[in-house]
Design a protein around this motif. Structure first.
Motif, PDB file in Angstrom:
ATOM      1  N   VAL A   1      28.442  46.009  67.463  1.00 47.40           N
ATOM      2  CA  VAL A   1      27.011  46.105  67.769  1.00 47.40           C
ATOM      3  C   VAL A   1      26.226  46.576  66.543  1.00 47.40           C
ATOM      4  N   ASP A   2      24.946  46.275  66.557  1.00 48.39           N
ATOM      5  CA  ASP A   2      24.032  46.817  65.554  1.00 48.39           C
ATOM      6  C   ASP A   2      23.705  48.257  65.922  1.00 48.39           C
ATOM      7  N   VAL A   3      23.807  49.155  64.953  1.00 52.15           N
ATOM      8  CA  VAL A   3      23.449  50.551  65.180  1.00 52.15           C
ATOM      9  C   VAL A   3      22.565  51.031  64.035  1.00 52.15           C
ATOM     10  N   VAL A   4      21.915  52.152  64.281  1.00 51.86           N
ATOM     11  CA  VAL A   4      21.019  52.737  63.290  1.00 51.86           C
ATOM     12  C   VAL A   4      21.438  54.174  63.046  1.00 51.86           C
ATOM     13  N   GLY A   5      21.509  54.570  61.789  1.00 48.34           N
ATOM     14  CA  GLY A   5      21.844  55.937  61.439  1.00 48.34           C
ATOM     15  C   GLY A   5      20.943  56.444  60.336  1.00 48.34           C
ATOM     16  N   LEU A   6      21.358  57.523  59.707  1.00 51.46           N
ATOM     17  CA  LEU A   6      20.628  58.115  58.591  1.00 51.46           C
ATOM     18  C   LEU A   6      21.585  58.338  57.429  1.00 51.46           C
ATOM     19  N   ILE A   7      21.157  57.987  56.247  1.00 50.39           N
ATOM     20  CA  ILE A   7      21.892  58.333  55.031  1.00 50.39           C
ATOM     21  C   ILE A   7      20.959  59.201  54.198  1.00 50.39           C
TER      22      ILE A   7
ATOM     23  N   PHE B   1      14.164  70.854  60.928  1.00 53.89           N
ATOM     24  CA  PHE B   1      15.129  69.780  60.697  1.00 53.89           C
ATOM     25  C   PHE B   1      14.570  68.749  59.718  1.00 53.89           C
ATOM     26  N   PHE B   2      13.314  68.363  59.930  1.00 53.27           N
ATOM     27  CA  PHE B   2      12.699  67.335  59.089  1.00 53.27           C
ATOM     28  C   PHE B   2      12.579  67.796  57.641  1.00 53.27           C
ATOM     29  N   GLU B   3      12.279  69.070  57.444  1.00 56.96           N
ATOM     30  CA  GLU B   3      12.095  69.600  56.091  1.00 56.96           C
ATOM     31  C   GLU B   3      13.370  69.480  55.266  1.00 56.96           C
ATOM     32  N   ASN B   4      14.522  69.441  55.948  1.00 54.92           N
ATOM     33  CA  ASN B   4      15.815  69.377  55.256  1.00 54.92           C
ATOM     34  C   ASN B   4      16.467  68.007  55.392  1.00 54.92           C
ATOM     35  N   LYS B   5      15.661  66.977  55.645  1.00 56.72           N
ATOM     36  CA  LYS B   5      16.213  65.674  55.986  1.00 56.72           C
ATOM     37  C   LYS B   5      17.081  65.080  54.882  1.00 56.72           C
ATOM     38  N   ASN B   6      16.819  65.406  53.631  1.00 54.40           N
ATOM     39  CA  ASN B   6      17.598  64.821  52.540  1.00 54.40           C
ATOM     40  C   ASN B   6      19.058  65.273  52.545  1.00 54.40           C
ATOM     41  N   LYS B   7      19.353  66.335  53.300  1.00 50.54           N
ATOM     42  CA  LYS B   7      20.733  66.790  53.417  1.00 50.54           C
ATOM     43  C   LYS B   7      21.498  66.040  54.510  1.00 50.54           C
ATOM     44  N   ILE B   8      20.748  65.394  55.418  1.00 53.05           N
ATOM     45  CA  ILE B   8      21.335  64.904  56.659  1.00 53.05           C
ATOM     46  C   ILE B   8      21.785  63.451  56.577  1.00 53.05           C
ATOM     47  N   THR B   9      23.072  63.227  56.876  1.00 53.72           N
ATOM     48  CA  THR B   9      23.591  61.887  57.122  1.00 53.72           C
ATOM     49  C   THR B   9      24.128  61.863  58.548  1.00 53.72           C
ATOM     50  N   TYR B  10      23.744  60.830  59.288  1.00 56.15           N
ATOM     51  CA  TYR B  10      24.152  60.679  60.695  1.00 56.15           C
ATOM     52  C   TYR B  10      24.694  59.278  60.874  1.00 56.15           C
ATOM     53  N   LEU B  11      25.975  59.187  61.177  1.00 57.82           N
ATOM     54  CA  LEU B  11      26.631  57.883  61.281  1.00 57.82           C
ATOM     55  C   LEU B  11      27.238  57.714  62.675  1.00 57.82           C
ATOM     56  N   PRO B  12      26.586  56.925  63.551  1.00 60.68           N
ATOM     57  CA  PRO B  12      27.193  56.594  64.837  1.00 60.68           C
ATOM     58  C   PRO B  12      28.288  55.535  64.645  1.00 60.68           C
ATOM     59  N   VAL B  13      29.414  55.708  65.325  1.00 58.63           N
ATOM     60  CA  VAL B  13      30.526  54.766  65.241  1.00 58.63           C
ATOM     61  C   VAL B  13      30.895  54.331  66.659  1.00 58.63           C
TER      62      VAL B  13
END
Length: 281
Positions: free
Chosen positions: A199-205, A181-193
């Motif tokens: 609230v403050d949330v943290v995701g990945l772009i 999963f980590f090796e392909n991290k540049n493909k991954i966007t994770y957006l919690p809604v």
């Protein structure tokens, strides 16, 4: 007291397996991940579901209580993983809420569902939009990087009522869902809604940590306003986008309706398209 009897006297066993619960993870008051044994010849595709039944109350005087549950584990895993929400009512919830390691589910050997990546050509951008425990089939999908590697972007959008319901948040943020999963991290966007709190949330772009305020807007509002495209830095286009939606039927209806308004088509067996859906009740 009703005496428990042998399984084969209650149900035909040719299509059933007993799977032992090896461990579980509680996410909150009413959400649990069950990890079970996996029968040797049981196979499935990422995104599919299976019917399970708690064995604990099965007797001659009771009917089996089945529930269709998406499989959250990868087809390559040697175990099965189910993300289960317990309702305030319902026989399955009542029978399963107190299950512990060492207890058993009955598992149908057939699997079901078409929320699978073979509905699309493996190219462009993959959008995985889930509400609540509708996240489960997408966990299985994003754990299968041999297939995901063929997409340019993988955008996982998880909408929940309250921040406490963001199951698997840490695992996704730490990019630890699968060995590569980590090796392909540049493909991954994770957006919690989060829809019922501001609230403050943290995701990945594209693999990078991203902090923002979830304003209480629903996913359909973010989609229609263009905010979803802006935040993720990824456009919805009929040429590049493949969209999979799972969870609350109302969320699915509204999201699919908007996508169809901008030219998207539901993918069917003999009709190529850009949308695949699975209602969760």
């Amino acid at each position: 007291m009703i005496r428990k009897i042998r399984l084969k006297k209650i149900l035909p066993s040719d299509n059933l397996s007993r799977v032992k619960i090896t461990h579980l993870k509680k996410w909150g008051r009413n959400i649990v991940s069950f990890f079970t044994e996996r029968p040797e010849k049981f196979s499935f595709k990422s995104g599919q579901f299976v019917r399970i039944c708690p064995e604990s109350n099965l007797t001659l005087n009771t009917n089996p209580v089945w529930r269709a549950q998406s499989i959250a584990s990868s087809p390559d895993d040697k175990f099965l993983e189910f993300l289960v929400v317990f309702g305030k009512t319902g026989d399955f919830s009542q029978l399963s809420a107190n299950l512990k390691p060492g207890d058993y589910f009955l598992l149908e050997k057939n699997n079901y569902g078409y929320l699978t990546l073979d509905r699309f050509s493996k190219e462009g951008d993959l959008w995985l939009i889930a509400s609540g425990t509708g996240l489960a089939p997408f966990l299985s999908i994003i754990r299968d990087f041999s297939t995901l590697n063929k997409f340019n972007r993988v955008n996982l959008i998880h909408t929940v009522r309250n921040k406490d319901n963001l199951v698997y948040h840490n695992e996704i943020m730490q990019l630890k869902l699968a060995p590569n999963f980590f090796e392909n991290k540049n493909k991954i966007t994770y957006l919690p809604v989060v829809t019922r709190e501001i609230v403050d949330v943290v995701g990945l772009i594209q693999g990078r940590k991203f902090e923002y305020i979830s304003s209480g807007e629903h996913i359909t509002s973010l989609l229609k306003s263009g905010k979803l495209e802006t935040v993720t830095n990824c456009k919805f286009t009929t040429k590049e986008s493949k969209v999979m939606i799972c969870g609350n039927p109302q969320m699915i209806k509204e999201t699919r309706s908007h996508l169809k308004e901008i030219g998207f088509v539901t993918s069917k067996r003999n009709t190529p398209g850009q949308i695949a859906v699975e209602n969760y009740w």
